[in-house]
Design a protein around this motif. Structure first.
Motif, PDB file in Angstrom:
ATOM      1  N   LEU A 123     -30.878 -21.327  70.209  1.00 41.70           N
ATOM      2  CA  LEU A 123     -31.400 -22.555  69.617  1.00 41.70           C
ATOM      3  C   LEU A 123     -32.624 -22.313  68.736  1.00 41.70           C
ATOM      4  O   LEU A 123     -33.101 -23.244  68.085  1.00 41.70           O
ATOM      5  N   GLY A 124     -33.136 -21.095  68.711  1.00 44.82           N
ATOM      6  CA  GLY A 124     -34.278 -20.801  67.870  1.00 44.82           C
ATOM      7  C   GLY A 124     -35.060 -19.606  68.387  1.00 44.82           C
ATOM      8  O   GLY A 124     -34.632 -18.911  69.318  1.00 44.82           O
ATOM      9  N   LEU A 125     -36.225 -19.387  67.782  1.00 43.10           N
ATOM     10  CA  LEU A 125     -37.129 -18.338  68.228  1.00 43.10           C
ATOM     11  C   LEU A 125     -38.044 -18.872  69.317  1.00 43.10           C
ATOM     12  O   LEU A 125     -38.458 -20.039  69.283  1.00 43.10           O
ATOM     13  N   ALA A 126     -38.402 -18.022  70.283  1.00 47.27           N
ATOM     14  CA  ALA A 126     -39.322 -18.409  71.349  1.00 47.27           C
ATOM     15  C   ALA A 126     -40.401 -17.351  71.478  1.00 47.27           C
ATOM     16  O   ALA A 126     -40.183 -16.171  71.173  1.00 47.27           O
ATOM     17  N   PHE A 127     -41.560 -17.785  71.921  1.00 49.27           N
ATOM     18  CA  PHE A 127     -42.727 -16.908  72.127  1.00 49.27           C
ATOM     19  C   PHE A 127     -42.951 -16.851  73.630  1.00 49.27           C
ATOM     20  O   PHE A 127     -43.514 -17.776  74.221  1.00 49.27           O
ATOM     21  N   LEU A 128     -42.516 -15.766  74.278  1.00 52.32           N
ATOM     22  CA  LEU A 128     -42.415 -15.727  75.731  1.00 52.32           C
ATOM     23  C   LEU A 128     -43.110 -14.503  76.315  1.00 52.32           C
ATOM     24  O   LEU A 128     -43.217 -13.454  75.669  1.00 52.32           O
ATOM     25  N   SER A 140     -52.588  -9.100  88.137  1.00 52.79           N
ATOM     26  CA  SER A 140     -51.609  -8.496  87.235  1.00 52.79           C
ATOM     27  C   SER A 140     -52.327  -7.603  86.248  1.00 52.79           C
ATOM     28  O   SER A 140     -53.549  -7.679  86.076  1.00 52.79           O
ATOM     29  N   GLY A 141     -51.573  -6.762  85.590  1.00 50.46           N
ATOM     30  CA  GLY A 141     -52.114  -6.005  84.488  1.00 50.46           C
ATOM     31  C   GLY A 141     -52.155  -6.862  83.240  1.00 50.46           C
ATOM     32  O   GLY A 141     -51.877  -8.071  83.287  1.00 50.46           O
ATOM     33  N   PRO A 142     -52.505  -6.274  82.098  1.00 47.79           N
ATOM     34  CA  PRO A 142     -52.488  -7.029  80.846  1.00 47.79           C
ATOM     35  C   PRO A 142     -51.109  -7.623  80.581  1.00 47.79           C
ATOM     36  O   PRO A 142     -50.087  -7.088  81.005  1.00 47.79           O
ATOM     37  N   ARG A 143     -51.083  -8.741  79.866  1.00 51.97           N
ATOM     38  CA  ARG A 143     -49.839  -9.421  79.540  1.00 51.97           C
ATOM     39  C   ARG A 143     -49.687  -9.507  78.033  1.00 51.97           C
ATOM     40  O   ARG A 143     -50.647  -9.386  77.276  1.00 51.97           O
ATOM     41  N   ARG A 144     -48.449  -9.747  77.579  1.00 46.21           N
ATOM     42  CA  ARG A 144     -48.180  -9.895  76.158  1.00 46.21           C
ATOM     43  C   ARG A 144     -47.046 -10.886  75.954  1.00 46.21           C
ATOM     44  O   ARG A 144     -46.075 -10.919  76.719  1.00 46.21           O
ATOM     45  N   ASN A 145     -47.184 -11.725  74.944  1.00 47.94           N
ATOM     46  CA  ASN A 145     -46.092 -12.585  74.510  1.00 47.94           C
ATOM     47  C   ASN A 145     -45.322 -11.897  73.397  1.00 47.94           C
ATOM     48  O   ASN A 145     -45.913 -11.191  72.562  1.00 47.94           O
ATOM     49  N   LEU A 146     -44.014 -12.112  73.362  1.00 50.84           N
ATOM     50  CA  LEU A 146     -43.173 -11.567  72.307  1.00 50.84           C
ATOM     51  C   LEU A 146     -42.384 -12.682  71.640  1.00 50.84           C
ATOM     52  O   LEU A 146     -41.985 -13.661  72.289  1.00 50.84           O
ATOM     53  N   ILE A 147     -42.150 -12.537  70.340  1.00 51.21           N
ATOM     54  CA  ILE A 147     -41.299 -13.469  69.595  1.00 51.21           C
ATOM     55  C   ILE A 147     -39.873 -12.950  69.691  1.00 51.21           C
ATOM     56  O   ILE A 147     -39.586 -11.814  69.283  1.00 51.21           O
ATOM     57  N   VAL A 148     -38.975 -13.769  70.230  1.00 47.69           N
ATOM     58  CA  VAL A 148     -37.619 -13.292  70.496  1.00 47.69           C
ATOM     59  C   VAL A 148     -36.570 -14.293  70.032  1.00 47.69           C
ATOM     60  O   VAL A 148     -36.821 -15.493  69.926  1.00 47.69           O
ATOM     61  N   GLY A 149     -35.387 -13.760  69.771  1.00 54.21           N
ATOM     62  CA  GLY A 149     -34.207 -14.553  69.452  1.00 54.21           C
ATOM     63  C   GLY A 149     -32.969 -13.749  69.814  1.00 54.21           C
ATOM     64  O   GLY A 149     -33.060 -12.553  70.130  1.00 54.21           O
ATOM     65  N   THR A 150     -31.814 -14.367  69.760  1.00 56.36           N
ATOM     66  CA  THR A 150     -30.576 -13.681  70.105  1.00 56.36           C
ATOM     67  C   THR A 150     -30.003 -12.960  68.891  1.00 56.36           C
ATOM     68  O   THR A 150     -30.321 -13.286  67.740  1.00 56.36           O
ATOM     69  N   PRO A 151     -29.125 -11.981  69.131  1.00 52.59           N
ATOM     70  CA  PRO A 151     -28.431 -11.359  67.996  1.00 52.59           C
ATOM     71  C   PRO A 151     -27.684 -12.383  67.151  1.00 52.59           C
ATOM     72  O   PRO A 151     -27.654 -12.262  65.915  1.00 52.59           O
ATOM     73  N   ALA A 152     -27.103 -13.405  67.798  1.00 55.75           N
ATOM     74  CA  ALA A 152     -26.377 -14.433  67.045  1.00 55.75           C
ATOM     75  C   ALA A 152     -27.318 -15.224  66.150  1.00 55.75           C
ATOM     76  O   ALA A 152     -26.972 -15.558  65.008  1.00 55.75           O
TER      77      ALA A 152
END
Length: 303
Positions: A238-243, A161-173
């Motif tokens: 249900l919260g923020l996730a680092f994915l 694979s190429g380089p990877r990155r995690n992002l901190i995400v949540g829903t608009p709600a």
């Protein structure tokens, strides 16, 4: 070395690697008493004790471990050579055992399995997904898939694979009810969906901005074992996730998830397929490597 010792060595290697006389007997297709006799005869001829036996476990002694380190590789090469000879002249086939980190399975392998299985219907692919590091030689695996930073030494490594990155995400709600974080210290005010590795360790979010790196021990009411579970929990607000960014690309594009603090989420080296250095590769392993490798040149594993 006579022929009897060759057979005894093969039995010893099987017992030492499996940690069980009974399992070795099943693998070799012989009676447990024959396994015990072969190991005892080898120990007697060498004049050393090779295996420490208890009612609960069987493990090599120091002498046995040294012998195993010398002979397990050649026996594996012989087995691979026999398999290669049997497979020549036809399509790739036979068993293929691959160990990989859970993240590699989720991010890279699972989504392409239908295409791989359709292309190579005679390969029996045995995937062992575990976050604990596994020695592919001792475990009897043909290859492994790991991040570049955790490759085994003395292996051939091919970028998958190429380089990877995690992002901190949540829903608009979620963000409608909670102000988006802008700095790692803001995460303390958020319900963060955490991940527990199979080793028992809870992952600390690895963040970096310019040259400032920080590992954040976030808090939250939910701990899950896989990124796919965490993604669904995040989608359920249900919260923020680092994915992994690749895992949630469609969710980001559709607006189901929103990323925050992107400037604190650096990229890192991606995944590699690695395997023992041998003169020839089984067709099944070659098919796996060719199918899943990224369009780049092979790179040697760091020692």
């Amino acid at each position: 070395m006579n022929r009897a010792q060759t057979t005894q060595l093969m039995v010893f290697v099987s017992v030492a690697e499996l940690g069980s006389f009974r399992r070795a007997a099943e693998q070799l297709g012989i009676a447990p008493s024959a396994v015990s006799h072969a190991v005892s005869a080898l120990e007697q001829s060498l004049g050393v004790r090779l295996l420490a036996r208890t009612t609960r476990s069987t493990r090599p002694t120091d002498e046995g471990a040294r012998l195993l380190a010398r002979v397990s590789g050649p026996f594996a090469d012989i087995a691979a050579g026999l398999q290669e000879a049997a497979e020549q002249g036809g399509p790739p086939s036979g068993p293929l055992r691959v160990t990989m980190a859970m993240a590699a399975a989720e991010d890279l392998i699972l989504r392409r399995l239908p295409e791989f299985c359709a292309r190579y219907p005679l390969i029996e692919l045995d995937i062992r997904a575990d976050d604990n590091f596994e020695d592919i030689v001792r475990s009897g695996c043909d290859a492994g898939v790991r991040l570049g930073e955790s490759l085994e030494a003395d292996m051939i490594a091919v970028r998958a694979s190429g380089p990877r990155r995690n992002l901190i995400v949540g829903t608009p709600a979620y963000f409608a009810a909670h102000p988006p974080p802008r700095h790692p210290t803001d995460l303390a005010r958020h319900n963060c969906i955490r991940r527990r590795f199979s080793s028992g360790r809870v992952y600390r979010w690895e963040l970096q901005k310019r040259r400032k790196a920080i590992n954040v021990e976030v808090q939250g009411t939910l701990i899950l074992p896989q990124q796919t579970f965490m993604r669904q929990a995040a989608l359920d607000s249900l919260g923020l996730a680092f994915l992994f960014e690749h895992l949630i690309a469609d969710d980001l594009e559709a607006g189901r998830l929103i990323s925050v603090m992107d400037d604190w989420c650096p990229s890192f080296d991606g995944f590699y397929i690695y395997y023992p250095s041998r003169r020839q590769m089984r067709p099944a392993l070659r098919a796996f490597v060719d199918f899943f490798q990224a369009p780049s040149r092979p790179a040697p594993a760091a020692s």
